[in-house]
Write an enzyme that holds these catalytic residues in place. Structure first.
Site, short mmCIF file in Angstrom:
data_model
loop_
_atom_site.label_atom_id
_atom_site.label_comp_id
_atom_site.label_asym_id
_atom_site.label_seq_id
_atom_site.Cartn_x
_atom_site.Cartn_y
_atom_site.Cartn_z
N GLY A 21 2.59 3.83 1.45
CA GLY A 21 3.09 4.13 2.79
C GLY A 21 3.64 5.53 2.89
O GLY A 21 3.83 6.07 3.99
N ARG A 63 3.22 13.83 -8.08
CA ARG A 63 3.28 12.95 -9.24
C ARG A 63 1.91 12.90 -9.91
O ARG A 63 0.89 12.88 -9.25
CB ARG A 63 3.68 11.56 -8.74
CG ARG A 63 3.70 10.49 -9.79
CD ARG A 63 4.57 9.34 -9.35
NE ARG A 63 3.92 8.46 -8.39
CZ ARG A 63 4.51 7.37 -7.89
NH1 ARG A 63 5.73 7.05 -8.24
NH2 ARG A 63 3.87 6.61 -7.03
N GLY A 116 0.83 -1.21 0.00
CA GLY A 116 0.00 0.00 0.00
C GLY A 116 0.85 1.25 0.00
O GLY A 116 2.07 1.21 0.18
N ASP A 138 8.49 6.30 7.73
CA ASP A 138 8.13 7.63 8.25
C ASP A 138 7.20 8.40 7.31
O ASP A 138 6.81 9.53 7.60
CB ASP A 138 9.42 8.45 8.51
CG ASP A 138 10.24 8.63 7.24
OD1 ASP A 138 9.82 8.15 6.16
OD2 ASP A 138 11.32 9.26 7.33
N LYS A 190 3.95 12.53 -2.91
CA LYS A 190 4.83 11.47 -2.43
C LYS A 190 5.74 12.07 -1.37
O LYS A 190 6.47 13.02 -1.65
CB LYS A 190 5.65 10.95 -3.63
CG LYS A 190 6.31 9.61 -3.42
CD LYS A 190 6.82 9.06 -4.75
CE LYS A 190 7.74 7.88 -4.54
NZ LYS A 190 8.24 7.35 -5.81
N ARG A 238 -1.58 -0.88 -9.92
CA ARG A 238 -0.43 -1.71 -10.26
C ARG A 238 -0.84 -3.17 -10.35
O ARG A 238 -1.94 -3.53 -9.91
CB ARG A 238 0.62 -1.62 -9.13
CG ARG A 238 0.95 -0.21 -8.73
CD ARG A 238 0.91 -0.04 -7.20
NE ARG A 238 0.91 1.39 -6.86
CZ ARG A 238 2.00 2.10 -6.71
NH1 ARG A 238 3.17 1.53 -6.80
NH2 ARG A 238 1.93 3.39 -6.47
N ASP A 280 4.63 -4.43 -7.57
CA ASP A 280 3.99 -3.20 -7.06
C ASP A 280 4.53 -1.96 -7.74
O ASP A 280 4.03 -0.86 -7.50
CB ASP A 280 4.16 -3.09 -5.53
CG ASP A 280 5.61 -3.18 -5.09
OD1 ASP A 280 6.25 -4.22 -5.36
OD2 ASP A 280 6.12 -2.21 -4.51
N ASN A 281 5.53 -2.11 -8.60
CA ASN A 281 6.05 -0.98 -9.36
C ASN A 281 5.78 -1.15 -10.84
O ASN A 281 6.50 -0.60 -11.68
CB ASN A 281 7.55 -0.82 -9.11
CG ASN A 281 7.85 -0.36 -7.68
OD1 ASN A 281 6.99 0.23 -7.02
ND2 ASN A 281 9.04 -0.64 -7.21
P1 AMP Z 1 9.03 1.72 -3.20
O1 AMP Z 1 10.39 1.23 -2.88
O2 AMP Z 1 8.91 3.22 -3.25
O3 AMP Z 1 8.41 1.08 -4.39
O4 AMP Z 1 8.14 1.30 -1.93
C1 AMP Z 1 7.86 -0.01 -1.55
C2 AMP Z 1 6.88 0.00 -0.39
O5 AMP Z 1 7.47 0.60 0.77
C3 AMP Z 1 5.60 0.78 -0.65
O6 AMP Z 1 4.53 0.14 0.03
C4 AMP Z 1 5.91 2.11 -0.04
O7 AMP Z 1 4.74 2.82 0.30
C5 AMP Z 1 6.71 1.72 1.19
N1 AMP Z 1 7.61 2.79 1.62
C6 AMP Z 1 8.76 3.18 1.03
N2 AMP Z 1 9.33 4.20 1.69
C7 AMP Z 1 8.53 4.49 2.75
C8 AMP Z 1 8.57 5.45 3.80
N3 AMP Z 1 9.58 6.31 3.93
N4 AMP Z 1 7.56 5.44 4.70
C9 AMP Z 1 6.55 4.56 4.58
N5 AMP Z 1 6.45 3.64 3.62
C10 AMP Z 1 7.43 3.59 2.70
MG MG Z 2 6.72 1.51 -5.32
#
Ligand code: AMP
Ligand code: MG
Length: 503
Positions: A101, A185, A99, A134, A122, A192, A261-262
């Site tokens: 985050g 964004r 989800g 965070d 974001k 996804r 998820d990407n």
């Molecule tokens: P990403 O690496 O951006 O594709 O993120 C993978 C997952 O980690 C997703 O569910 C993001 O929402 C979560 N995520 C990445 N960075 C953070 C953050 N700083 N705080 C909370 N969730 C995060």
């Molecule tokens: Mg992602």
């Protein structure tokens, strides 16, 4: 009248963003409401006025109040901030709940072309999906995503867009303390493969069907009413992924973290984390610090695209046919078709790069011959193809091309085979060269340039390199002599060996 019942048109009069939200209407477990967490001293670094206009937004107000709006401090009327639920295979491991985050969907707008687009912040604070994170983003990754996503768009490759970047005035804590930032964004949608997986993993076939119907309506309206609409949907998504990844390879792009998820259902490139562009051509190249097995190496991307489509297919099985074995057969046929689809997009793209438009036996081998010579001689990917455009015009330009090869003699045999083949093309040499210049960019966001722009911004609050990069990359197919240095590969001491996702 109660504002929450105001029509989109009435809201437009009071809000700089005329929201028309549809995802928020989907079943409650598809998302969770999440308000941005205010920050102390937001400052607008960059606002994409042209994109705002394309989206039908009130650009003047957004520019004036951008620091508050794009930091999440002021939520414009009509927004219904939420985090989207999704799951995902991360480096092959299934995680049933990820989800948003650290991303908050403000809502959707209908752009000037009638296309529904998501507007998302974001790094705007925690959501119910933040787990231990965070909810924040650091300035470096925000600048990187801004630069690379806009560059991809200018290159003609489907990608999410950058509407704004804000620094928050607050630190974020990673391996070291970094300035915090928020990135705005814009996407055709943020749905996804992992969004489908989230529902399928819960056995929620009704939810998968609701999502599939929503996706068809929003992204693939041409298949509405199709006798086997869900099979057609799988086929359409597979086609867009095959085409997208072929285009990545044609510009030397490495996504770096193609987890399910990407992988966007719309066919846009999404999530520019540890992404990078090739300098010297090496099919096994990996930049990402977290990709130790090379799962997402440059030349592994097509196969991973197919793997991701297989994961999507699994979620759709109950909708494909009542008979489970028949559903599997139908899905398998589509997934098997990914390879030929990719190959045909890739070969067409690579042939155009070397100036071939007619078809002959041996074209594939000619393309492969060049790539082999480039690999053996560590030739720069972007410069080789750009200088080949000049060589197409006149062999007097061969010298500049040969210089890129550690053993220049290694390219000579290929050049003569290529000239013999292009000699049978119907276009004049000048026409061939100018067609080649529309598909072989002079400028891509080279890793060392991005790094330099981030360093200057982080260390000295100097955004001039960031601005210069955006300017040069907005016209990647033009020579722009004033920016010649941006076409050059890194000096050995400038070379970026590793990229980081910055989470
Ligand atoms: P990403 O690496 O951006 O594709 O993120 C993978 C997952 O980690 C997703 O569910 C993001 O929402 C979560 N995520 C990445 N960075 C953070 C953050 N700083 N705080 C909370 N969730 C995060
Ligand atoms: Mg992602």
């Amino acid at each position: 009248m109660n504002n929450s019942f105001a029509s989109p048109a009435a809201r437009a009069a009071t809000s700089p963003i005329p929201f028309d939200n549809s995802y928020a209407r989907l079943p409650a477990h598809f998302h969770a409401s999440a308000n941005p967490t205010p920050v102390s001293e937001p400052w607008l670094i960059k606002f994409n006025r042209a994109l705002a206009t394309e989206l039908g937004l009130d650009a003047d107000t957004l520019e004036r109040d951008g620091a508050a709006i794009f930091s999440g401090n002021a939520v414009p009327e009509g927004a219904e901030p939420l985090g989207m639920a999704y799951a995902g295979h991360q480096f092959g491991q299934f995680v049933p709940l990820l989800g948003d985050g650290r991303a908050i969907l403000l809502g959707e707008v209908i752009d000037r072309n009638g296309v529904r687009r998501d507007i998302q912040l974001k790094g705007a604070g925690k959501t119910p999906y933040s787990r231990r994170g965070d909810g924040r983003a650091a300035l470096g990754p925000v600048l990187r995503e801004y630069i690379v996503s806009e560059s991809m768009h200018a290159l003609g490759i489907p990608a999410t867009r950058a509407l704004a970047a804000v620094v928050t005035g607050e630190p974020v804590y990673r391996e070291r303390v970094l300035p915090g930032a928020v990135f705005t964004r814009v996407a055709a949608s943020h749905i996804r493969v992992g969004t489908f997986q989230f529902l399928a993993a819960r056995g929620d076939t009704e939810g998968v069907k609701t999502l599939a119907d929503y996706v068809i309506e929003r992204h693939y309206p041409e298949i509405k009413g199709h006798a086997r609409a869900y099979l057609a949907l799988l086929e359409a998504v597979t086609e867009r992924q095959a085409s997208l990844i072929a285009r990545w390879l044609c510009v030397g792009f490495i996504h770096g973290v193609m987890n399910t998820d990407n992988c966007a259902i719309s066919g846009e490139t999404i999530d520019f984390g540890p992404c990078a562009f090739l300098d010297a051509y090496d099919p096994a190249k990996v930049f990402s610090s977290i990709d130790q097995g090379g799962r997402y190496a440059y030349a592994s991307q097509p196969a991973i695209g197919q793997w991701n489509m297989a994961r999507l297919a699994e979620t759709l099985l109950p909708l494909l046919d009542q008979e489970p074995s028949e559903a599997v057969n139908l899905a398998n046929d589509v997934i098997a078709g990914y390879g030929p689809r990719f190959q045909s997009h890739w070969l067409a793209g690579m042939k155009a790069k070397i100036g071939l438009h007619s078809e002959e036996d041996g074209d594939l081998e000619l393309v492969q011959g060049l790539l082999t010579a480039m690999h053996r001689n560590e030739a720069d990917f972007t410069l080789t193809f750009r200088r080949l455009c000049d060589a197409a015009e006149s062999s007097a330009s061969d010298g500049a091309l040969r210089e890129l090869f550690s053993d220049p003699a290694d390219i000579d045999a290929w050049l003569s085979a290529w000239r013999e083949r292009t000699g049978r093309e119907p276009l004049s040499v000048a026409q061939t060269a100018s067609a080649m210049r529309t598909v072989n960019p002079a400028f891509v966001p080279r890793n060392h340039r991005i790094e330099q722009a981030i360093r200057a911004a982080e260390d000295d609050c100097d955004f001039s390199l960031f601005e210069a990069l955006l300017t040069v990359l907005s016209k990647p197919y033009e020579d722009q002599p004033g920016f010649a240095a941006y076409a050059a590969p890194p000096q050995p001491q400038e070379e970026v060996l590793r990229t980081f996702c910055g989470t």
